[in-house]
Design a protein around this motif. Structure first.
Motif, PDB file in Angstrom:
ATOM      1  N   LYS A 152       8.785   8.637  38.706  1.00 52.53           N
ATOM      2  CA  LYS A 152       7.785   7.710  39.220  1.00 52.53           C
ATOM      3  C   LYS A 152       6.468   7.923  38.482  1.00 52.53           C
ATOM      4  O   LYS A 152       6.154   9.036  38.044  1.00 52.53           O
ATOM      5  N   LEU A 153       5.696   6.862  38.379  1.00 52.57           N
ATOM      6  CA  LEU A 153       4.367   6.960  37.784  1.00 52.57           C
ATOM      7  C   LEU A 153       3.394   7.481  38.828  1.00 52.57           C
ATOM      8  O   LEU A 153       3.219   6.882  39.888  1.00 52.57           O
ATOM      9  N   ASP A 154       2.767   8.611  38.532  1.00 57.13           N
ATOM     10  CA  ASP A 154       1.781   9.224  39.405  1.00 57.13           C
ATOM     11  C   ASP A 154       0.437   9.133  38.699  1.00 57.13           C
ATOM     12  O   ASP A 154       0.170   9.896  37.759  1.00 57.13           O
ATOM     13  N   ALA A 155      -0.394   8.176  39.115  1.00 53.64           N
ATOM     14  CA  ALA A 155      -1.620   7.875  38.387  1.00 53.64           C
ATOM     15  C   ALA A 155      -2.848   8.192  39.221  1.00 53.64           C
ATOM     16  O   ALA A 155      -2.881   7.926  40.426  1.00 53.64           O
ATOM     17  N   ARG A 156      -3.853   8.786  38.574  1.00 52.86           N
ATOM     18  CA  ARG A 156      -5.181   8.973  39.174  1.00 52.86           C
ATOM     19  C   ARG A 156      -6.030   7.789  38.739  1.00 52.86           C
ATOM     20  O   ARG A 156      -6.424   7.679  37.583  1.00 52.86           O
ATOM     21  N   MET A 157      -6.319   6.907  39.686  1.00 48.92           N
ATOM     22  CA  MET A 157      -6.925   5.631  39.345  1.00 48.92           C
ATOM     23  C   MET A 157      -8.454   5.703  39.389  1.00 48.92           C
ATOM     24  O   MET A 157      -9.050   6.432  40.191  1.00 48.92           O
ATOM     25  N   TYR A 158      -9.096   4.923  38.523  1.00 46.68           N
ATOM     26  CA  TYR A 158     -10.531   4.713  38.625  1.00 46.68           C
ATOM     27  C   TYR A 158     -10.836   3.931  39.901  1.00 46.68           C
ATOM     28  O   TYR A 158     -10.059   3.058  40.308  1.00 46.68           O
ATOM     29  N   LYS A 159     -11.956   4.239  40.531  1.00 46.02           N
ATOM     30  CA  LYS A 159     -12.353   3.482  41.721  1.00 46.02           C
ATOM     31  C   LYS A 159     -12.646   2.024  41.364  1.00 46.02           C
ATOM     32  O   LYS A 159     -12.349   1.115  42.146  1.00 46.02           O
ATOM     33  N   ARG A 160     -13.252   1.842  40.208  1.00 42.84           N
ATOM     34  CA  ARG A 160     -13.534   0.488  39.732  1.00 42.84           C
ATOM     35  C   ARG A 160     -12.621   0.194  38.547  1.00 42.84           C
ATOM     36  O   ARG A 160     -12.718   0.866  37.516  1.00 42.84           O
ATOM     37  N   PRO A 161     -11.742  -0.789  38.657  1.00 42.49           N
ATOM     38  CA  PRO A 161     -10.809  -1.069  37.557  1.00 42.49           C
ATOM     39  C   PRO A 161     -11.531  -1.364  36.253  1.00 42.49           C
ATOM     40  O   PRO A 161     -12.613  -1.964  36.232  1.00 42.49           O
TER      41      PRO A 161
END
Length: 223
Positions: A152-161
């Motif tokens: 699975k893709l485990d991503a740490r996302m930016y709060k603002r895309p």
């Protein structure tokens, strides 16, 4: 030769989780050496040899974690790690490292995968620039990932895309860092030599993603 971990390996990891102090560890140090350190290195060495034989151009180096935490970075935690791992990666300078294959053991689970941890912002900017120029190669890899159920893709996302390349690539495009991960409970092949083949099979599936990401470190993209 790797013969498998033991149920007592998990017991030791729970022990260090619950008794993270020098006195307990010194009493149980031989358990660490016999049940965790030795089999983890054996597994890493056999997986590294198999990957070198099948993918020699990757030039992967084996690194096996130590149980001792850096005394400068304890931040109120005990002096010992309660999860251990090995990685296979190309050499790099500093900790903003190239992507790495990994296998880890922890009290609750074991897992493996491939990730680009603590990637420098410019590396992720290069990824976005590549997607902007030519999204099709990563779209193909993303669809391949979505068709299977192990990783699975485990991503740490930016709060603002940072942008919107569409739903398929959105999590890749807007990640600070990410990994393709798989975790399982203790048991089964973990206790047998068959784990080597399972780990290598998993790494083999991840090679195209590793190659895609590793090329970012050789690019010179203006962003």
């Amino acid at each position: 030769m790797f013969q498998g971990f033991s149920p007592k390996t998990q017991e030791f990891l729970w022990g260090i989780r619950l008794n993270n102090d020098r006195g307990w560890f010194e009493t149980h140090k031989q358990e660490y050496l016999d049940l965790a350190a030795a089999p983890l290195r054996e597994l890493g060495e056999e997986a590294a040899a198999a990957m070198e034989e099948e993918f020699p151009k990757l030039g992967l180096n084996l690194h096996v974690s130590r149980i001792y935490r850096d005394a400068r970075r304890l931040h109120g935690r005990g002096p010992y790690k309660d999860h251990l791992w090995f990685t296979l990666r190309r050499p790099s300078e500093g900790w903003t490292a190239r992507p790495a294959f990994y296998f880890e053991i922890a009290p609750e689970y074991c897992g493996m995968g491939m990730g680009c941890y603590d990637a420098a912002p410019e590396i992720m900017a290069r990824l976005r620039a590549r997607i902007d120029r030519d999204p099709k190669p990563l779209e193909k890899l993303a669809r391949r990932l979505n068709k299977q159920e192990r990783f699975k893709l485990d991503a740490r996302m930016y709060k603002r895309p940072k942008g919107d390349p569409g739903p398929l690539l959105f999590p890749w495009y807007n990640s600070k860092s990410f990994a393709l991960t798989w975790e399982q409970d203790w048991g089964g092949p973990l206790y047998t030599p068959a784990l080597v083949g399972e780990v290598v099979e998993g790494f083999r599936f991840l090679v195209p993603y590793y190659e895609y990401l590793d090329r970012l470190f050789a690019e010179n993209v203006q962003n």
